[in-house]
Every structure is written in structure tokens, then in C-alpha cells.
Scaffold this motif. Structure first.
Motif, PDB file in Angstrom:
ATOM      1  N   SER A 194       0.847  -1.184   0.000  1.00  0.00           N
ATOM      2  CA  SER A 194       0.000   0.000   0.000  1.00  0.00           C
ATOM      3  C   SER A 194       0.887   1.240   0.000  1.00  0.00           C
ATOM      4  CB  SER A 194      -0.875  -0.005   1.243  1.00  0.00           C
ATOM      5  OG  SER A 194      -0.082   0.147   2.388  1.00  0.00           O
ATOM      6  N   LEU A 223      -0.687  10.520   0.606  1.00  0.00           N
ATOM      7  CA  LEU A 223      -1.202   9.499   1.524  1.00  0.00           C
ATOM      8  C   LEU A 223      -2.477   9.940   2.234  1.00  0.00           C
ATOM      9  CD1 LEU A 223       2.185   8.558   3.208  1.00  0.00           C
ATOM     10  CD2 LEU A 223       1.106   7.445   1.263  1.00  0.00           C
ATOM     11  N   ASP A 224      -3.229   8.953   2.682  1.00  0.00           N
ATOM     12  CA  ASP A 224      -4.417   9.216   3.483  1.00  0.00           C
ATOM     13  C   ASP A 224      -4.040   9.671   4.883  1.00  0.00           C
ATOM     14  OD1 ASP A 224      -6.956   8.859   2.385  1.00  0.00           O
ATOM     15  OD2 ASP A 224      -6.457   6.775   1.984  1.00  0.00           O
ATOM     16  N   VAL A 225      -4.977  10.321   5.555  1.00  0.00           N
ATOM     17  CA  VAL A 225      -4.618  10.886   6.852  1.00  0.00           C
ATOM     18  C   VAL A 225      -4.108   9.874   7.867  1.00  0.00           C
ATOM     19  CG1 VAL A 225      -5.855  13.058   6.918  1.00  0.00           C
ATOM     20  CG2 VAL A 225      -7.086  10.958   7.394  1.00  0.00           C
ATOM     21  N   SER A 226      -4.738   8.702   7.930  1.00  0.00           N
ATOM     22  CA  SER A 226      -4.315   7.754   8.961  1.00  0.00           C
ATOM     23  C   SER A 226      -2.913   7.225   8.652  1.00  0.00           C
ATOM     24  CB  SER A 226      -5.304   6.602   9.053  1.00  0.00           C
ATOM     25  OG  SER A 226      -5.230   5.821   7.895  1.00  0.00           O
ATOM     26  N   ARG A 228      -0.791   8.863   6.759  1.00  0.00           N
ATOM     27  CA  ARG A 228       0.072  10.028   6.878  1.00  0.00           C
ATOM     28  C   ARG A 228       0.648  10.120   8.290  1.00  0.00           C
ATOM     29  NH1 ARG A 228      -2.450  16.017   6.518  1.00  0.00           N
ATOM     30  NH2 ARG A 228      -3.139  15.458   8.595  1.00  0.00           N
ATOM     31  N   ALA A 229      -0.208   9.908   9.267  1.00  0.00           N
ATOM     32  CA  ALA A 229       0.262   9.970  10.645  1.00  0.00           C
ATOM     33  C   ALA A 229       1.322   8.909  10.907  1.00  0.00           C
ATOM     34  CB  ALA A 229      -0.924   9.795  11.599  1.00  0.00           C
ATOM     35  N   GLN A 230       1.109   7.700  10.356  1.00  0.00           N
ATOM     36  CA  GLN A 230       2.106   6.635  10.544  1.00  0.00           C
ATOM     37  C   GLN A 230       3.449   7.026   9.951  1.00  0.00           C
ATOM     38  OE1 GLN A 230       0.471   3.118   8.744  1.00  0.00           O
ATOM     39  NE2 GLN A 230      -1.288   3.039  10.115  1.00  0.00           N
ATOM     40  N   LEU A 232       4.575  10.068   9.189  1.00  0.00           N
ATOM     41  CA  LEU A 232       5.165  11.200   9.919  1.00  0.00           C
ATOM     42  C   LEU A 232       5.831  10.716  11.201  1.00  0.00           C
ATOM     43  CD1 LEU A 232       2.518  14.060   9.537  1.00  0.00           C
ATOM     44  CD2 LEU A 232       4.738  13.869   8.430  1.00  0.00           C
ATOM     45  N   ASN A 233       5.176   9.790  11.879  1.00  0.00           N
ATOM     46  CA  ASN A 233       5.768   9.236  13.096  1.00  0.00           C
ATOM     47  C   ASN A 233       7.074   8.522  12.787  1.00  0.00           C
ATOM     48  OD1 ASN A 233       3.753  10.193  14.699  1.00  0.00           O
ATOM     49  ND2 ASN A 233       2.664   8.250  14.887  1.00  0.00           N
ATOM     50  N   HIS A 258       3.983  20.534  12.305  1.00  0.00           N
ATOM     51  CA  HIS A 258       4.148  19.394  13.190  1.00  0.00           C
ATOM     52  C   HIS A 258       5.584  18.881  13.188  1.00  0.00           C
ATOM     53  CE1 HIS A 258       3.252  15.680  15.246  1.00  0.00           C
ATOM     54  NE2 HIS A 258       3.907  15.041  14.308  1.00  0.00           N
ATOM     55  N   VAL A 259       6.211  18.915  12.014  1.00  0.00           N
ATOM     56  CA  VAL A 259       7.492  18.232  11.859  1.00  0.00           C
ATOM     57  C   VAL A 259       8.699  19.113  12.175  1.00  0.00           C
ATOM     58  CG1 VAL A 259       8.982  17.085  10.177  1.00  0.00           C
ATOM     59  CG2 VAL A 259       6.543  16.616  10.175  1.00  0.00           C
TER      60      VAL A 259
ATOM     61  N   GLU B  51     -11.159   7.163   4.199  1.00  0.00           N
ATOM     62  CA  GLU B  51      -9.884   6.997   3.513  1.00  0.00           C
ATOM     63  C   GLU B  51     -10.123   6.553   2.073  1.00  0.00           C
ATOM     64  OE1 GLU B  51      -6.767   5.029   6.259  1.00  0.00           O
ATOM     65  OE2 GLU B  51      -8.723   4.540   7.040  1.00  0.00           O
ATOM     66  N   ALA B 271      -5.772  11.140  13.847  1.00  0.00           N
ATOM     67  CA  ALA B 271      -4.633  11.074  12.930  1.00  0.00           C
ATOM     68  C   ALA B 271      -4.486  12.330  12.092  1.00  0.00           C
ATOM     69  CB  ALA B 271      -4.781   9.863  12.018  1.00  0.00           C
ATOM     70  N   SER B 272      -5.581  13.029  11.846  1.00  0.00           N
ATOM     71  CA  SER B 272      -5.472  14.178  10.955  1.00  0.00           C
ATOM     72  C   SER B 272      -5.265  15.469  11.723  1.00  0.00           C
ATOM     73  CB  SER B 272      -6.717  14.287  10.079  1.00  0.00           C
ATOM     74  OG  SER B 272      -7.832  14.539  10.885  1.00  0.00           O
ATOM     75  N   LEU B 274      -3.164  17.616  13.406  1.00  0.00           N
ATOM     76  CA  LEU B 274      -1.732  17.791  13.655  1.00  0.00           C
ATOM     77  C   LEU B 274      -1.455  18.883  14.663  1.00  0.00           C
ATOM     78  CD1 LEU B 274      -0.511  17.598   9.989  1.00  0.00           C
ATOM     79  CD2 LEU B 274      -0.223  15.854  11.708  1.00  0.00           C
ATOM     80  N   ARG B 280      -0.116  24.210  18.918  1.00  0.00           N
ATOM     81  CA  ARG B 280       0.742  23.087  18.606  1.00  0.00           C
ATOM     82  C   ARG B 280       0.657  21.973  19.629  1.00  0.00           C
ATOM     83  NH1 ARG B 280       7.190  23.067  17.615  1.00  0.00           N
ATOM     84  NH2 ARG B 280       7.173  21.578  15.910  1.00  0.00           N
ATOM     85  N   ARG B 283       5.961  17.660  19.823  1.00  0.00           N
ATOM     86  CA  ARG B 283       6.380  16.596  18.946  1.00  0.00           C
ATOM     87  C   ARG B 283       6.076  15.231  19.516  1.00  0.00           C
ATOM     88  NH1 ARG B 283      11.273  18.308  16.922  1.00  0.00           N
ATOM     89  NH2 ARG B 283       9.995  19.513  15.539  1.00  0.00           N
ATOM     90  N   LEU B 286       2.023  11.036  16.715  1.00  0.00           N
ATOM     91  CA  LEU B 286       0.624  11.205  16.364  1.00  0.00           C
ATOM     92  C   LEU B 286      -0.131   9.916  16.628  1.00  0.00           C
ATOM     93  CD1 LEU B 286       1.150  12.853  12.906  1.00  0.00           C
ATOM     94  CD2 LEU B 286       0.137  13.970  14.865  1.00  0.00           C
ATOM     95  N   THR B 288      -2.352   7.027  15.540  1.00  0.00           N
ATOM     96  CA  THR B 288      -2.583   6.490  14.202  1.00  0.00           C
ATOM     97  C   THR B 288      -3.652   5.416  14.259  1.00  0.00           C
ATOM     98  OG1 THR B 288      -0.915   4.798  14.516  1.00  0.00           O
ATOM     99  CG2 THR B 288      -0.183   6.843  13.515  1.00  0.00           C
ATOM    100  N   ILE B 289      -4.168   5.091  13.091  1.00  0.00           N
ATOM    101  CA  ILE B 289      -5.014   3.913  12.993  1.00  0.00           C
ATOM    102  C   ILE B 289      -4.100   2.796  12.515  1.00  0.00           C
ATOM    103  CG2 ILE B 289      -7.029   2.901  11.888  1.00  0.00           C
ATOM    104  CD1 ILE B 289      -8.055   5.697  11.371  1.00  0.00           C
TER     105      ILE B 289
END
Lengths: 326, 348
Positions: A194, A223-226, A228-230, A232-233, A258-259, B51, B271-272, B274, B280, B283, B286, B288-289
Motif C-alpha cells: 500500500s 497518503l491518506d490521513v491515517s 500520513r500519521a504513521q 510522519l511518526n 508538526h514536523v 480513507e 490522525a489528521s 496535527l 501546537r 512533537r 501522532l 494512528t489507525i
């Protein structure tokens, strides 16, 4: 090679000289906490009045071809271990600047130094050291992974390109595990993954030569939001664990916020504002930054009653939109 | 779920522009949408989030009668536009559908470059939709209306711009032209499928504003598909959350986003988000699912989300019933969730 996950071996300091490629790879540098506070000494990337001109097609037989200045007098210093963000809309010159940073393109004028060594006037064959120090994660994981190569070969490619053939197999497994994939994916092809997993493979490939600098070009915008979070982490994690300098390019201001520690806003080839993240978001100085921030649809503010009209009003105050968004 | 149809039907007759009832779409052996039911009233703006791979676009295509070959739709889709249609749109032929499309309902697609014909001047493309549906008496009248429409979507020098080709325009300008086409015949329903995903934030802001203004001016209904929660919250009043081809939660934007019940909605918001509520977030990692959206047809039986849900229990193996959360003028499918161990609120 040392075990990857353990906090590890040698602390990496300002040695810019050539190190044997095998030494550092695989060893996790000591985890660095609060990168804003304890800025390690040294400069990772330095740009001095960098310009890049492109010639357009000639429009007239008698006149010279018009010149587009895609990057205009960009001067910036990115410190070692810093997380530096570049934001801007399409056509603002982000990608051109990034290509220059990575030595994939040469500036028309100006100087560009990576870890104190010039890259602006070097031919590609003399930039082998740069490929080891600086690695890239691209936007579209679909097109940045060769569909006909197995994951094993994709991740090992930066090593092979540097003439390393010993121990790559183990190194690949180590890297894949580092980015949260199991070792058995090494025999599969990119299409079997994916978008988020592909981006993990891209990160693993970027980490393969043990770089100091990680350049990410819109790594999460496809990427999708969920997911995306993975991702970014994951980026956050590897930057922290390996003590990398991160250059993060995005058009999404909330992601950059965020980053990154410090953010540069680009408009029409120029850096119009460079400031520490919180300062930039709390008190943007340049009118363009302000309109950019005003246009971001935010969940919390929307729930507090900000409508599409308000968003548009924030943009309109800047005046007409610049041409060419495509 | 059994009590749903009765309720919606009653409302459908009142003021609903679009009522979708038990819509299921599937390929030969792969079901893709299951029992999707919702109604959209006149002047209502409804968001559809989820999604990619959760079935959002498929819902829109099924409503528009644009399903790709090999997919069959069953259920009931009714549109009351100029005529209070009593027909199920899934049953009518392509000829009839073509008459409804672009007139009673129209759609704005994600990619403005592919939605426009590269070999036709944009003015002619806007005029075409009016001439095909005979909403303007003559070519000259249509041309005058084109300039008016292009002006309404804030395009500079519309008379001149009408004569240009799509490639001469920027992404934002192209999307405005697509919007002008979609609004040309004053549709009762406008479906927007991620209209601003390909655009820059500042351009997105102006296009969203135009969409909302255009829909409000016509008192039309809108179905807005996106995966950007900030956009939905800005544009819509009500939201449908979709996962695995099912609507798992629905309700007013304010309630659903501030106090989600379904675990999937909760995960999406986490997850969305931020920035966090007060600027803020720092850090911290986040939320996640875990995992990713399974490919079509590989969603689990029962609750579609249970393979990625941290709270899943044995009860989730049977399909959770629809739990209405409160009264809503658009019926009980408009406000509720399908989860046996809902989040938030402290209630079940």
C-alpha cells in the motif's frame, strides 16, 4: 555491523571528512532529545545567494529566449540536526531548490555547501560522497520505486551504487525492520504494497547508506490521513534515532508545523520569511505568509465557526493570485 | 438497520433532493458498497469522508449513474429536481440518465485537467451543457450566459477567457471553469468529488468559497467528498463517515467532529489533527489507525472496522446495528453511528 535498534555506538560529531562507508552504517547514533534546545554545533547545508535560471522556449526569432528565475538569491543556513521546513505553493521554486540541495542540478550563480564542502560547481561524478551523506524520500511512492525490482534490491541499491556488495542482505533486513516492515517483504515487488508501506520502503532505502541529512520532498501528500500519521511518526522516529538533519518540503502548512523546528516560506523563487516554527505560525510577518496561513482549513477553527468565505477573505487581502498554479 | 427505510421514505417526500436507500454496489463476486442510505435536503451541504478505498467516490458515481462497466448497483436512488422524480435512478436507461446529468444534478471532479476537453474552448464547453439540455434558447443567449457564469466564479476578463483552451489556464482557473459548467443549469444537487485536492491552499480557499456561494445562491443540495476533515468542517453542515463501503457514522459536523462515537471516526480525527485544540501539539507521536485499508472485498464480516479497531470484541463479528444519536430532520440515518462500543459521551 552493529545491531540497529540499540542506542548506540559512536556519537556523531563534526567530522566532515571521508569516513569509510561501512563504519557508520547500521549503528544508531545516540537518541537526541529536544532538537530545538541543544542545537549541535556545525552547519549541515549552507546556501549563499543561490540562483537558478531556466530558459523558456524562444518566442521570437530576433529576441533572446526569455529567462525564468526559478530560484532567486536564496541564502539560508541549515544547522546540523535541525528540522528545516520549506513551504510554498506549486511554482514557488521548492522543487528546484531541493534539486539544487541534493546536487541533482547546478545553480546558475551562488554557492551551495553541504557539510562545508561545495557542491555547486562539482560534476555529478565528484559528488559520490554527497549521495552517501544526503538521501531523499520522494513524494510519490508509486513512481519512486522501480516496479521491476524486488524490495531487497531497491533498498540495497544505494549501497550497490557505492560499490558495496558485502553484507547487503543483512543490512536490508535490518533496515526493513527499522521502518516497521517484516523481513519477508524483501522478496516482494513494490506493487504488492500500500502507499504507506511503499513510503516506508522509500525511507528504508534512504537510510541505507547511513546518511546525515534526510531530504523529504512532500513525503506524505499522496497518503491518506491515517497513513500520513504513521509515516510522519516514522520519519520523526528515524530522524531522532539517527540524529539526522531533516529538510522537509511540503505545501501543507499543518504538516510542516508538526514536523519542523524552523520554516522557510517560499514565494516566486524567493524565501520571503524564515523563522522558528512557532514564531512563524503565531506571528507571521510577511503578508504572503499571513495569507497562506489564513487559507489553511483547520478542523478546530472550522468548528469554531470559520467558513469558506473567511478562508477566501484571508487570501483575497493579498490581492490577485499569481499566475500558474498548474 | 431494519427500521431505516421507513423513516427515510417519509422524509424523502418532504424536502429531500436526493434520497439514497440501501444502495449496494458490487462487482461479480466482490461487494463494494453495502446498504448505503442517506438523504440530502434542499440547501443542505453534506460531507462524505473516509480513507481512499472506503467507497466514497463509488457512492457518487452510483448516484450519477456513471459506474464503470462490470459493477452492478441495487437499491433505490431518487432525485427530485425540476420534476419531483418518483423513479429509481438505478433503473432508468442511459438516455434518461443523460438528461438528468448536468441538469438536475451535476458533478465537479478532482482533476480539472481531465474533466475538461483539451480541444475545445472553455466557453464552448460551458455553453455545451446549456445547449444540450436546452436551457438557453439560442447559441447567442448561451454565450452571453457563459460570460455571466465565468464572471460568477471570479475569473478575470471572462469574455476573453471564454475563448481560451484549458491548457492556457492554471489549475485553479480550470477548476473554476468546471464549477461553472456544473452550475450552469442550476442543478438541484451538486456532487463534488475532492474538488480541491489538486490545488494549492490559497487557491483551495477561493474555490471552496465559490462552491459554497454557488450552491447557496441556488439553494441546491450538495454532496461533498473529501478526505480532508478541515475542509469538510469548513464547508459542510452534516457529515457521513464511510469505511469499507458502509456509512459508519453520520451527524452534524459539530457533533461528529467534537464528540465522535464510532472508533473509526475517532481514529481519523486523531490522525489528521496535527495541531491539537490549542495550537501546537508538540512533537509527541501522532495517534494512528493501525494497519491500512484492506483491498476491496477483503473487509471483514460484521463491523467493517474491527480488524483495525483496538476495542473490537466478539460482539463486533456480527454487523452492529445503526444507533440513532438524536432526532434529526433528515431522519435517523442522518445522525447516529454503527458501533457496539462507541467512544465518547459516556453513554452507549
Amino acid at each position: 555491523m552493529t545491531a540497529e535498534t540499540g542506542s548506540g555506538a559512536e556519537p556523531r560529531r563534526g567530522s566532515t571528512g571521508a569516513e569509510p562507508p561501512g563504519v557508520r552504517t547500521g549503528s544508531g547514533a545516540e537518541p537526541r532529545r529536544g532538537s530545538t534546545g541543544a542545537e549541535p554545533p556545525g552547519v549541515a547545508i549552507e546556501l549563499r545567494e543561490v540562483c537558478r535560471d531556466f530558459r523558456r522556449r524562444r518566442t521570437s526569432l530576433t529576441q533572446p529566449a526569455p529567462v525564468v528565475r526559478a530560484v532567486k538569491d536564496v541564502t539560508a543556513t541549515i544547522g546540523r540536526g535541525e528540522r528545516f521546513g520549506i513551504v510554498g505553493e506549486s511554482g514557488s521554486g521548492k522543487s528546484t531548490l531541493l534539486r539544487l540541495l541534493c546536487g541533482l542540478d547546478q545553480p546558475t550563480s551562488g554557492e551551495l555547501l553541504v557539510e562545508g564542502r561545495p557542491i555547486h560547481d562539482q560534476p555529478a561524478r565528484r559528488l559520490g560522497w554527497l549521495r552517501q551523506r544526503l538521501q531523499l524520500v520522494f513524494q510519490d511512492p508509486m513512481s519512486s520505486l522501480d516496479p521491476r525490482m524486488r524490495v531487497r534490491d531497491i533498498v540495497a541499491e544505494p549501497l550497490v551504487a557505492q560499490g558495496r556488495h558485502e553484507g547487503n542482505r543483512e543490512r536490508v533486513v535490518e533496515l526493513l525492520e527499522r521502518v516497521g516492515l517484516s523481513a519477508d517483504v524483501a522478496d516482494r515487488y513494490p506493487h504488492q504494497f500500500s502507499g504507506g508501506q511503499r513510503q516506508r520502503i522509500s525511507v528504508a532505502r534512504a537510510l541505507a547508506p547511513g546518511p546525515d541529512i534526510l531530504v523529504a520532498d512532500e513525503p506524505v501528500s499522496a497518503l491518506d490521513v491515517s497513513v500520513r500519521a504513521q509515516v510522519l511518526n516514522l520519519i520523526d522516529e528515524v530522524v531522532e534515532a539517527f540524529g539526522l538533519t531533516l529538510v522537509f518540503v511540503s505545501h501543507d502548512l499543518s504538516v510542516v508545523r508538526h514536523v519542523c523546528d524552523r520554516v522557510a516560506v517560499m514565494q516566486r523563487g524567493e524565501l520571503v520569511e524564515v523563522a522558528p516554527t512557532e514564531q512563524l505560525f503565531a506571528a507571521p510577518e510577511h503578508p504572503y505568509t499571513r495569507s497562506l496561513l489564513a487559507a489553511v482549513p483547520d478542523l478546530h477553527q472550522a468548528l469554531a465557526g470559520r467558513t469558506a468565505q473567511d478562508l477566501a477573505a484571508g487570501v483575497a487581502r493579498r490581492g490577485p493570485e499569481p499566475g500558474g498554479t498548474a | 438497520m431494519t427500521a431505516r427505510p421507513v423513516e427515510t421514505e417519509a422524509v424523502a417526500d418532504e424536502h429531500a433532493v436526493l434520497s439514497v436507500d440501501n444502495l449496494s454496489v458490487g462487482a461479480r463476486h466482490t461487494p463494494l458498497l453495502h446498504d448505503v442510505s442517506f438523504t440530502i435536503g434542499r440547501g443542505e451541504r453534506v460531507g462524505l469522508i473516509g480513507e481512499s478505498g472506503s467507497g466514497k467516490s463509488l457512492t457518487a458515481l452510483a448516484v450519477m449513474g456513471l459506474l464503470p462497466e462490470g459493477l452492478q448497483a441495487s437499491g433505490d436512488v431518487r432525485l427530485s429536481a425540476r420534476t419531483p422524480a418518483r423513479r429509481n435512478l438505478l433503473g432508468v436507461g442511459e438516455r434518461e440518465m443523460a438528461r438528468v446529468r448536468g441538469d438536475g444534478m451535476s458533478m465537479v471532479f478532482q482533476e480539472p485537467m481531465t474533466a475538461l476537453n483539451p480541444t475545445m474552448r472553455v466557453g464552448d464547453q460551458v455553453a455545451e451543457v446549456m445547449l444540450l439540455h436546452r436551457t438557453q434558447p439560442s447559441r447567442a443567449a448561451a454565450r452571453r450566459r457563459v460570460v455571466e457564469l465565468l464572471e460568477k466564479v471570479d475569473l478575470p476578463d471572462p469574455a476573453h477567457l471564454a475563448r481560451s483552451y484549458p491548457h492556457e489556464l492554471s489549475g485553479g482557473q480550470r477548476q473554476r471553469v468546471v464549477l461553472a459548467i456544473a452550475l450552469a443549469n442550476d442543478p438541484a444537487l451538486l456532487i463534488c468529488d475532492e474538488p480541491t485536492t489538486a490545488l494549492d491552499v490559497t487557491v483551495q480557499a477561493t474555490v471552496l468559497d465559490l462552491v459554497v456561494r454557488g450552491v447557496e445562491a441556488r439553494h441546491a443540495a450538495m454532496l461533498f467528498i473529501t478526505h480532508d476533515l478541515g475542509v469538510v468542517a469548513t464547508v459542510c453542515e452534516r457529515v457521513l463517515v464511510m469505511y469499507g463501503g458502509r456509512i459508519v457514522e453520520a451527524g452534524p459536523v459539530q457533533e461528529v467532529f467534537a464528540d465522535p462515537r464510532h472508533r473509526y471516526t475517532q481514529g481519523l480525527i486523531g490522525a489528521s489533527d496535527l495541531t491539537g485544540a490549542e495550537g501546537r501539539r508538540g512533537r509527541a507521536a501522532l495517534p494512528t489507525i493501525p494497519g491500512s485499508v484492506p483491498p476491496a472485498g477483503r473487509f471483514p464480516e460484521g463491523c467493517v472496522f474491527r480488524t483495525r479497531c483496538a476495542h473490537a470484541t466478539q460482539r463486533c463479528e456480527t454487523l452492529p446495528p445503526w444507533v440513532p444519536r438524536g432526532p434529526h430532520p433528515a431522519g435517523e440515518t442522518a445522525y447516529g453511528h454503527a458501533c457496539v462500543h462507541p467512544a465518547g459521551g459516556g453513554t452507549t
